[in-house]
Scaffold this motif. Structure first.
Motif, mmCIF file in Angstrom:
data_model
loop_
_atom_site.group_PDB
_atom_site.id
_atom_site.type_symbol
_atom_site.label_atom_id
_atom_site.label_comp_id
_atom_site.label_asym_id
_atom_site.label_seq_id
_atom_site.Cartn_x
_atom_site.Cartn_y
_atom_site.Cartn_z
ATOM 1 N N ASN A 120 0.812 -1.222 0.000
ATOM 2 C CA ASN A 120 0.000 0.000 0.000
ATOM 3 C C ASN A 120 0.850 1.279 0.000
ATOM 4 N N LYS A 121 2.157 1.146 -0.160
ATOM 5 C CA LYS A 121 3.053 2.310 -0.116
ATOM 6 C C LYS A 121 2.748 3.309 -1.231
ATOM 7 N N GLU A 122 2.453 2.833 -2.433
ATOM 8 C CA GLU A 122 2.193 3.726 -3.552
ATOM 9 C C GLU A 122 0.922 4.547 -3.302
ATOM 10 N N LEU A 123 -0.134 3.879 -2.800
ATOM 11 C CA LEU A 123 -1.369 4.567 -2.463
ATOM 12 C C LEU A 123 -1.117 5.595 -1.355
ATOM 13 N N PHE A 124 -0.392 5.191 -0.349
ATOM 14 C CA PHE A 124 -0.068 6.073 0.776
ATOM 15 C C PHE A 124 0.729 7.291 0.299
ATOM 16 N N ASP A 125 1.728 7.096 -0.554
ATOM 17 C CA ASP A 125 2.554 8.203 -1.049
ATOM 18 C C ASP A 125 1.736 9.233 -1.829
ATOM 19 N N GLY A 126 0.756 8.763 -2.600
ATOM 20 C CA GLY A 126 -0.121 9.676 -3.346
ATOM 21 C C GLY A 126 -0.913 10.582 -2.402
ATOM 22 N N VAL A 169 -7.255 12.327 4.972
ATOM 23 C CA VAL A 169 -6.688 11.261 5.813
ATOM 24 C C VAL A 169 -7.737 10.177 6.058
ATOM 25 N N MET A 170 -8.985 10.587 6.251
ATOM 26 C CA MET A 170 -10.048 9.593 6.462
ATOM 27 C C MET A 170 -10.256 8.749 5.193
ATOM 28 N N ARG A 171 -10.206 9.386 4.018
ATOM 29 C CA ARG A 171 -10.318 8.623 2.762
ATOM 30 C C ARG A 171 -9.131 7.677 2.595
ATOM 31 N N LEU A 172 -7.941 8.157 2.962
ATOM 32 C CA LEU A 172 -6.754 7.290 2.902
ATOM 33 C C LEU A 172 -6.964 6.065 3.787
ATOM 34 N N LYS A 173 -7.449 6.314 4.983
ATOM 35 C CA LYS A 173 -7.688 5.205 5.911
ATOM 36 C C LYS A 173 -8.709 4.219 5.328
ATOM 37 N N ASP A 174 -9.782 4.758 4.731
ATOM 38 C CA ASP A 174 -10.796 3.891 4.122
ATOM 39 C C ASP A 174 -10.222 3.115 2.943
ATOM 40 N N LYS A 175 -9.446 3.785 2.087
ATOM 41 C CA LYS A 175 -8.856 3.109 0.919
ATOM 42 C C LYS A 175 -7.881 2.018 1.363
ATOM 43 N N LEU A 176 -7.098 2.319 2.380
ATOM 44 C CA LEU A 176 -6.165 1.302 2.887
ATOM 45 C C LEU A 176 -6.922 0.114 3.478
ATOM 46 N N GLU A 178 -9.921 -0.872 2.496
ATOM 47 C CA GLU A 178 -10.424 -1.623 1.349
ATOM 48 C C GLU A 178 -9.294 -2.432 0.707
ATOM 49 N N PHE A 179 -8.136 -1.826 0.606
ATOM 50 C CA PHE A 179 -6.982 -2.507 0.021
ATOM 51 C C PHE A 179 -6.615 -3.725 0.857
ATOM 52 N N ASN A 180 -6.601 -3.568 2.157
ATOM 53 C CA ASN A 180 -6.263 -4.689 3.038
ATOM 54 C C ASN A 180 -7.340 -5.759 2.997
ATOM 55 N N ASP A 181 -8.618 -5.349 2.913
ATOM 56 C CA ASP A 181 -9.709 -6.321 2.834
ATOM 57 C C ASP A 181 -9.620 -7.122 1.536
ATOM 58 N N ASP A 182 -9.328 -6.422 0.412
ATOM 59 C CA ASP A 182 -9.178 -7.107 -0.869
ATOM 60 C C ASP A 182 -7.993 -8.063 -0.825
#
Length: 189
Positions: A120-126, A169-176, A178-182
């Motif tokens: 998830n580093k690439e998503l986090f960096d964005g 930050v809340m969207r980042l947390k949600d996306k992460l 979702e990423f972890n769930d997937d």
């Protein structure tokens, strides 16, 4: 041929025996005296008018020059005392200090909860890049607050910036999440 001019004049005066009538010189002097003061009075009036005209001309030229060389009022900026301390949103009022502290604490808390992994580093960096842009914009707004003083538009922009950062930050947390769930569901399959 050369004659002495002095001798010629002396001889000419002896030849002229024209006599003026009695009292001619006295009458001439009286007429001259009667006319001379009138000319003197008109000459003094003329001098006064000349001086007045000169003063009016100089004042007119001075005013015209001033108007021509005068800078527009809008372009002249007053000298400002530079305050070395930067005011933040919290320095404007205690209530705004609470709002600023709430948003900054919430942003930092949510960022601390994010678990960074190589996947998830690439998503986090964005998201972090966008947070940096918002932070730079916040600094610019803070400079504007210090330059122009507190006004409603600047204060609203500062608060909205904090809201955007917290939402990001809340969207980042949600996306992460979702990423972890997937990723977790793919591992199960």
């Amino acid at each position: 041929m050369g004659q002495d001019l002095r001798n010629l004049f002396e001889e000419d005066q002896k030849d002229q025996h024209i006599k003026m009538s009695k009292g001619h010189e006295a009458r001439f002097l009286q007429k001259l005296e009667n006319e001379f003061p009138k000319e003197q009075k008109s000459a003094s009036r003329l001098k006064i008018l000349n001086i007045a005209a000169s003063v009016v001309l100089l004042l007119g030229l001075g005013y015209g020059g001033y108007q021509y060389l005068k800078l527009p009022v809008e372009s002249v900026e007053p000298i400002k005392v530079v305050n070395t301390e930067m005011k933040s949103l919290g320095d404007v009022s205690p209530d705004l200090k609470k709002v600023e502290d709430y948003y900054l604490a919430s942003i930092n808390l949510e960022l601390s909860k994010v678990q960074l992994t190589p996947e998830n580093k690439e998503l986090f960096d964005g998201y972090v890049e966008r947070l940096k842009e918002l932070n730079d914009e916040y600094k610019t707004l803070t400079i504007e607050l210090n330059t122009n003083g507190p006004n409603e538009a600047t204060l609203d922009a500062l608060i909205n910036n904090l809201k955007f950062r917290l939402n990001l930050v809340m969207r980042l947390k949600d996306k992460l999440q979702e990423f972890n769930d997937d990723a977790f569901s793919e591992e199960r399959v």
